[in-house]
Design a protein around this motif. Structure first.
Motif, PDB file in Angstrom:
ATOM      1  N   PHE A   1       4.899   2.111 -12.095  1.00  0.00           N
ATOM      2  CA  PHE A   1       5.695   1.118 -11.551  1.00  0.00           C
ATOM      3  C   PHE A   1       6.343   0.212 -12.528  1.00  0.00           C
ATOM      4  O   PHE A   1       7.468  -0.383 -12.453  1.00  0.00           O
ATOM      5  N   ILE A   2       5.405  -0.333 -13.336  1.00  0.00           N
ATOM      6  CA  ILE A   2       5.907  -1.321 -14.090  1.00  0.00           C
ATOM      7  C   ILE A   2       6.578  -1.010 -15.373  1.00  0.00           C
ATOM      8  O   ILE A   2       7.071  -1.667 -16.298  1.00  0.00           O
TER       9      ILE A   2
ATOM     10  N   HIS B   1       3.590   6.125  -6.589  1.00  0.00           N
ATOM     11  CA  HIS B   1       3.802   5.446  -7.736  1.00  0.00           C
ATOM     12  C   HIS B   1       2.437   5.043  -8.266  1.00  0.00           C
ATOM     13  O   HIS B   1       1.550   4.538  -7.720  1.00  0.00           O
ATOM     14  N   SER B   2       2.308   5.121  -9.690  1.00  0.00           N
ATOM     15  CA  SER B   2       0.824   4.636 -10.228  1.00  0.00           C
ATOM     16  C   SER B   2       1.294   3.109 -10.596  1.00  0.00           C
ATOM     17  O   SER B   2       2.586   3.023 -10.797  1.00  0.00           O
TER      18      SER B   2
ATOM     19  N   ARG C   1       0.728  -1.136  -0.049  1.00  0.00           N
ATOM     20  CA  ARG C   1      -0.006   0.070  -0.005  1.00  0.00           C
ATOM     21  C   ARG C   1       0.898   1.236  -0.071  1.00  0.00           C
ATOM     22  O   ARG C   1       0.463   2.156  -0.565  1.00  0.00           O
ATOM     23  N   PRO C   2       2.029   1.379   0.919  1.00  0.00           N
ATOM     24  CA  PRO C   2       2.608   2.860   0.829  1.00  0.00           C
ATOM     25  C   PRO C   2       3.206   3.267  -0.336  1.00  0.00           C
ATOM     26  O   PRO C   2       3.221   4.241  -0.712  1.00  0.00           O
TER      27      PRO C   2
ATOM     28  N   ALA D   1       7.496  -1.289  -1.852  1.00  0.00           N
ATOM     29  CA  ALA D   1       8.031  -1.521  -3.435  1.00  0.00           C
ATOM     30  C   ALA D   1       8.219  -3.173  -3.751  1.00  0.00           C
ATOM     31  O   ALA D   1       7.837  -3.726  -4.805  1.00  0.00           O
ATOM     32  N   LEU D   2       8.930  -3.705  -2.864  1.00  0.00           N
ATOM     33  CA  LEU D   2       9.158  -5.163  -3.029  1.00  0.00           C
ATOM     34  C   LEU D   2       8.133  -6.108  -2.894  1.00  0.00           C
ATOM     35  O   LEU D   2       7.556  -6.915  -3.546  1.00  0.00           O
ATOM     36  N   ALA D   3       7.025  -5.578  -1.834  1.00  0.00           N
ATOM     37  CA  ALA D   3       5.770  -6.389  -2.107  1.00  0.00           C
ATOM     38  C   ALA D   3       4.966  -6.032  -3.205  1.00  0.00           C
ATOM     39  O   ALA D   3       4.154  -7.022  -3.551  1.00  0.00           O
TER      40      ALA D   3
END
Lengths: 333, 283, 284
Positions: free
Chosen positions: A73-74, A68-69, A62-63, A298-300
C-alpha cells in the motif's frame, strides 16, 4: 469502558490522605460519590474518544487488507479507483515534501520571532507581540486556501518561480515550467499556517529559562545574543524540537489549504514547481464520491497512516515540551 | 530523659487548660466546674514520612482564647488545621490521636468532617473572600453553598455587625467582596465564618497580611467574639498573643513545649526553650 | 590580543542578530495583513442583506447568498457544542481535580496528543461512526466531527483555568462546612467560569472555521435545512466550493463568504478577549 467499580474506587485509592475516614456515612457522601464518579466518567471519555478514533479508522480501512499488504500500500504509486488499484506513495511523497519544505521556511522565522518576543522586545510588550501570531492561528484554513489560490499562486507563477528558475535552475528542485499550483505554493502556505504553532510553544519553553542563568551570562560580559546562545537555546532546545514536531504534525494533516493549491495531480516530481497531491487532499477530494467499499477503505487507510504518523509525532513532541516545562519545577522543589 | 520529654504535666489545681503525657490516658476526666470545649489527646500529624505534630495534648476552656506561638515551621498551622480536619484533603497527610469538641471525638468513625466544620469555623492567613460573590453573598455563602435557601438578610447583618464591618459596608452589600481593603476583607471572612454559627473559631495568623491599624481592629474583634466563641489563634507575633489570648501554647519542632496562662508564659516560663523564644533569643 | 576589535565584532553580531529577529517578527505581519486586507477588500463588495438571507443561485444569475450555509454552520456548531462543551469542560475539570494520578496523567497526555490529530481524520471517524450507520450524510455527522475536535483542546484549556483558582478559596469553602462536590462546583468551577466561557468561545470559533471534517459528513445542501438527519450546507464548505469553481462570479462569492466567516470568528475572538479582561479586573 473501564468497569463501574474501577471508576468509583480509583479516586479513593488516590486520596490516600484520609483513608480511614474516607467512607463515613453522612450528608455529603452521596453527593461526593456522584460528583466523583461523574468526573471519572468524563475523564474516561477522552480515552473513549481516542479508542473510537482508532477503532473506526481500523474498521473503515479493513476491506483494504483483503488484497493489499501494508508495505504494498505505501510503496505502490498507482492510484486507480476504477481498477481497484490503490497505492499511497504519491500522496506520501507530496505530504512529506510539502511538510519538509514548509518546516525549512517556517522554523528559522519562528525561532527568530520567538527570541524577539521573549528576549529582545521590551517585556511589557510581550502580550501585545503575540497578538499577530494568535491572529494567524485564528484564521480558518479554508481562508488560507482561498488566499493561496488567488494571491500566492499567481504571485509564484508570475514572479517567484521564473526568478528561481533563472538563477537556481541548475538545481532539479527549481526546474520546469512555472505553473504556480504545486509543492512550492503548498509549502509556503503551510509555512504560514504552522508558524503560530511553533511560535506559541517555543515562546512557552523559552520563558522557562531561569532568569538568573541568563543574568549570570550577561554578568560575565556576554552580549545579549551570546547570552541567548549560551543559556536560552540550550535550555529550551528539546522544547523547541518539540515545537517543531508539533508544527510538522500540523503540516502533515493540513487539508483545505493544501487541497486548494497543490494541483491535485497524482505524480512524483523532483521539482517544487510541479503539481502534486497529498494524503489529506486526496481524502478530501475523493471520500464523498467514493462508491466502492475498497475505495473508501483505501482512503480510510490513508487516514490511518496520517493518524498514526501525527499521533507519534505529537506524542514525541509532548514528551519533549513537557520535559522542558517541568524542568524548573524539578530544580526548585 | 523521660520518654515524652516535650510534654509537661501541670499541677491539677491550676485552673488553666492542662497538658499531660500521652501515657496517662485517659488523663482528663471532665472536671466538675468547666469542662474543656476543645480537648486534644496525643495528637500526631504526619505528611508521608514527616512527623509534623508530635504527641500534643491540651485543652481549651469555653469562651477563652488560646494563642499558639512558635517559630515558623514549628507546626502551629498544622496543629490548628487538625482541629477541623482540614488535613483530610491533603494527599499524604495522616492524623492520629483524638480531638474532642464538647466531648465528641472528631476523628471517630461516623463523624462527617463536613458537618464538623460547621461547628468549628476557620479564618485563614490571607483574606480569601469568594471573588465571584458580593459582600452579602460572601457572608451568606456558608448557607447558600450548603443549599439553605431563603432570605439571609438578618443573618448577614447580624454577622457583619459581629465582625464590626456593618457600618462600613451596609451601603454597598452588592459590591464585590474583593473590592474591600485587606483588613475589611479579613473581617468579611470572619463574618462569613460566623454565619454558619460555629462554636469554635480557628484563626490561622489572621492578621499576618494586614497593616497595623487593620490588625488592631481584628484584635479588638477577637476580644468581643470571645464572649460567645471559643477561639484558637495561631500568631507569629508574641505581642499579639499577649494582647488577645487568655492562654498561650508554645510549639517547637512539632511538639508542645509549654502551655499556660499567657501572662505566665511571657513573664515566667517554666521551659528554657520557651524563655529563649519569648525573649527573642531565637525564632 | 586584539580584545577591542573582537569586542566590536561581538557587538555587531549582537545588534545584527537582534535585528534579524525583529525582521522575522515583521515578516510574520506580511501574510497576516495580506490575508486580512484581501478578504476585506475583495469580499466587502458582495456584502448585502440578501447575501445573508438568500439561497445560492445558479451560475450566471445575479444575487443569491449563503443564507443556508450560514444557518448550517450555526446549526452544526450548535450540535457540536451540545456534545463537545460538556464533555470537554467536564474532562478538563476531571484533569484539574483528579488528574494527578496515573489515570489522570494518561488522560492528559491523550488529550494533548489528540488535539493534534488532523481534522480530516476526525471526518473519517465521524463518517464511520454516524454516516455509515445512518446510511446518508447528515448535520449530526458534521456536529459529531466538530465535537470530537473540540473535546481535547477544551479539556486542556479548562484544566489550566481550574488549576489557577487559588487553593485558599477551596479551603475557605470547606471550612464553612460545605461538601467537597458543592465546593468544587459552586466555588472552584464558579470562579474559573468566566475563563471557561472564554475557552468555549474560542473552541466555537475554531469549530466554525473547520472545513475538512464536514466535506464527507455533512456534505452540502443547496437548500435550507434544519433537519439534523439531512445533509447540510456550511459556510466553510461553501467557500471551498466557490473557490475551486471556474467562475469569476463564484470566486467573488467565495471572498465575501470568507469575509463573513472572518467576521464570525473575529467576533467570537473579541468576545473572548473582553471576557478575559473583565475576569482579570474582578480577581484583583
Amino acid at each position: 469502558m473501564p468497569s463501574r467499580e474501577a471508576i468509583i474506587d480509583a479516586p479513593a485509592s488516590e486520596a490516600a490522605a484520609a483513608q480511614h475516614h474516607a467512607s463515613h456515612p453522612g450528608t455529603s457522601n452521596l453527593g461526593d460519590r456522584l460528583f466523583n464518579s461523574t468526573l471519572w466518567i468524563l475523564g474516561a471519555m477522552i480515552l473513549v474518544v481516542a479508542g473510537l478514533i482508532v477503532l473506526n479508522l481500523a474498521v473503515a480501512a479493513r476491506p483494504l487488507a483483503k488484497d493489499h499488504s501494508l508495505w504494498g500500500f505505501i510503496t505502490e504509486t498507482q492510484w486507480d479507483p476504477v481498477e481497484d488499484r490503490f497505492g499511497a506513495l504519491t500522496f506520501l511523497y507530496g505530504t512529506l515534501v510539502t511538510s519538509m519544505v514548509s518546516l525549512i521556511l517556517a522554523v528559522p522565522v519562528a525561532i527568530g520571532l520567538s527570541l524577539f518576543i521573549t528576549q529582545f522586545a521590551p517585556p511589557k510588550l510581550g502580550r501585545v507581540l503575540t497578538m499577530p501570531v494568535e491572529l494567524l492561528a485564528a484564521i480558518p484554513s479554508v481562508v488560507y486556501g482561498l488566499w493561496g489560490l488567488f494571491i500566492v499562486v499567481p504571485w509564484l507563477r508570475a514572479s517567484v518561480e521564473p526568478w528561481l528558475g533563472k538563477h537556481l535552475g541548475w538545481i532539479p528542485l527549481f526546474q520546469g515550467p512555472p505553473i504556480g499550483l504545486g509543492y512550492l505554493a503548498s509549502s509556503m502556505i503551510l509555512a504560514v499556517m504552522i508558524l503560530p504553532t511553533i511560535v506559541a510553544v517555543s515562546v512557552e519553553v523559552m520563558k522557562t529559562t531561569p532568569e538568573a542563568t541568563r543574568e549570570a551570562a550577561l554578568a560575565l560580559g556576554a552580549t545579549k545574543w551570546e547570552a541567548v546562545m549560551m543559556t536560552v537555546i540550550p535550555y529550551s532546545r528539546a522544547g523547541i524540537v518539540g515545537a517543531v514536531l508539533l508544527g510538522l504534525g500540523r503540516a502533515l494533516g493540513e487539508t483545505m489549504a493544501v487541497t486548494m493549491v497543490i494541483g491535485n495531480s497524482p505524480q512524483i516530481s523532483a521539482s517544487l514547481f510541479a503539481a502534486g497531491y497529498s494524503l489529506p487532499a486526496v481524502i478530501a477530494n475523493e471520500f464523498a464520491e467514493a462508491t466502492s467499499s475498497v475505495h473508501v477503505a483505501a482512503l480510510a487507510g490513508l487516514g490511518l497512516i496520517l493518524f498514526a504518523t501525527t499521533f507519534l509525532l505529537n506524542a514525541g513532541a509532548r514528551v519533549l515540551v513537557n520535559a522542558v516545562q517541568r524542568g524548573p519545577r524539578r530544580v526548585s522543589g | 530523659m523521660s520518654p515524652a520529654p516535650a510534654v509537661q504535666i501541670m499541677p491539677p489545681e491550676k485552673p488553666v487548660p492542662m497538658v499531660s503525657a500521652p501515657q496517662q490516658q485517659p488523663p482528663l476526666a471532665p472536671e466538675p466546674e468547666t469542662p474543656f470545649k476543645v480537648e486534644v489527646q496525643d495528637l500526631n500529624v504526619y505528611f508521608r514520612a514527616n512527623h509534623a505534630i508530635r504527641h500534643v495534648t491540651l485543652g481549651v476552656k469555653p469562651q477563652t482564647v488560646l494563642a499558639v506561638i512558635g517559630p515558623s515551621g514549628c507546626g502551629k498551622s498544622t496543629f490548628i488545621r487538625a482541629l477541623n480536619r482540614m488535613h483530610d484533603l491533603v494527599p499524604g497527610a495522616r492524623v492520629e490521636g483524638r480531638v474532642f469538641v464538647d466531648g465528641e471525638d472528631l476523628y471517630a468513625r461516623g463523624i462527617d468532617p463536613v458537618l464538623l466544620r460547621r461547628r468549628v469555623g476557620m479564618v485563614f492567613q490571607r483574606p480569601n473572600p469568594f471573588p465571584t460573590m458580593s459582600i452579602y453573598e460572601n457572608v451568606a455563602a456558608g448557607l447558600t453553598l450548603n443549599g439553605i435557601g431563603g432570605n439571609h438578610a438578618e443573618i448577614v447583618e447580624h454577622c457583619l455587625r459581629q465582625a464590626a464591618l456593618w457600618d462600613e459596608v451596609k451601603d454597598r452589600l452588592r459590591h464585590a467582596g474583593t473590592s474591600l481593603s485587606g483588613g475589611q476583607q479579613q473581617r468579611l471572612c470572619i463574618a462569613r465564618a460566623l454565619a454558619v454559627e460555629p462554636e469554635v473559631l480557628l484563626m490561622d495568623e489572621p492578621a499576618s497580611a494586614l497593616d497595623p491599624i487593620a490588625t488592631a481592629k481584628i484584635e479588638e474583634l477577637i476580644h468581643e467574639l470571645k464572649e460567645k466563641y471559643t477561639i484558637v489563634i495561631v500568631t507569629h507575633s508574641m505581642q499579639q498573643a499577649a494582647r488577645v489570648s487568655d492562654n498561650t501554647a508554645f510549639f517547637y519542632l512539632g511538639e508542645l513545649i509549654e502551655m499556660g496562662p499567657t501572662a505566665q508564659i511571657f513573664t515566667n516560663p517554666r521551659e528554657r526553650r520557651t524563655e529563649d523564644y519569648v525573649t527573642g533569643k531565637f525564632g | 590580543m586584539n580584545l577591542h576589535s573582537s569586542f566590536t565584532y561581538r557587538k555587531v553580531v549582537d545588534r545584527g542578530m537582534a535585528l534579524v529577529c525583529a525582521l522575522f517578527f515583521a515578516l510574520a505581519f506580511i501574510p497576516l495583513l495580506s490575508v486580512l486586507w484581501l478578504v476585506i477588500s475583495k469580499g466587502a463588495a458582495g456584502l448585502s442583506w440578501s447575501f445573508f438571507t438568500q439561497l445560492p443561485k445558479p451560475v450566471g444569475e445575479v444575487g443569491g447568498g449563503v443564507g443556508n450555509a450560514l444557518l448550517g454552520t450555526l446549526f452544526m456548531v450548535g450540535l457540536a457544542c451540545l456534545i463537545g462543551l460538556p464533555l470537554g469542560v467536564g474532562a478538563g475539570v476531571f484533569l484539574a481535580e483528579k488528574g494527578d494520578g496515573t489515570v489522570g496523567r494518561s488522560v492528559r497526555f491523550m488529550a494533548e496528543v489528540l488535539s493534534g490529530v488532523p481534522s480530516i481524520v476526525v471526518g473519517i471517524v465521524a463518517y464511520a461512526l454516524v454516516v455509515i450507520p445512518m446510511g446518508h450524510f447528515s448535520a449530526i455527522a458534521g456536529g459529531v466531527a466538530l465535537a470530537i475536535l473540540m473535546i481535547p483542546t477544551l479539556a486542556r484549556a479548562t484544566e489550566e483555568l481550574v488549576r489557577v483558582v487559588p487553593a485558599s478559596l477551596r479551603e475557605a469553602s470547606l471550612a464553612l462546612g460545605v461538601a467537597n462536590w458543592r465546593t468544587s462546583i459552586r466555588v472552584v468551577i464558579r470562579t474559573a467560569m468566566s475563563g471557561i466561557v472564554t475557552a468555549c468561545l474560542l473552541a466555537v470559533a475554531r469549530a466554525a472555521g473547520e472545513t475538512a471534517p464536514l466535506l464527507f459528513t455533512a456534505l452540502n445542501n443547496q437548500y435550507w435545512n434544519t433537519d439534523p438527519r439531512q445533509p447540510t450546507a456550511s459556510l466553510t464548505v461553501a467557500i471551498f466550493n466557490y473557490a475551486i469553481s471556474p467562475y469569476d462570479d463564484w470566486h467573488a462569492k467565495a471572498w465575501t463568504a470568507a469575509l463573513v466567516l472572518l467576521i464570525v470568528v473575529g467576533l467570537l475572538n473579541i468576545a473572548s478577549r473582553v471576557l478575559t479582561r473583565s475576569r482579570l479586573k474582578g480577581a484583583r
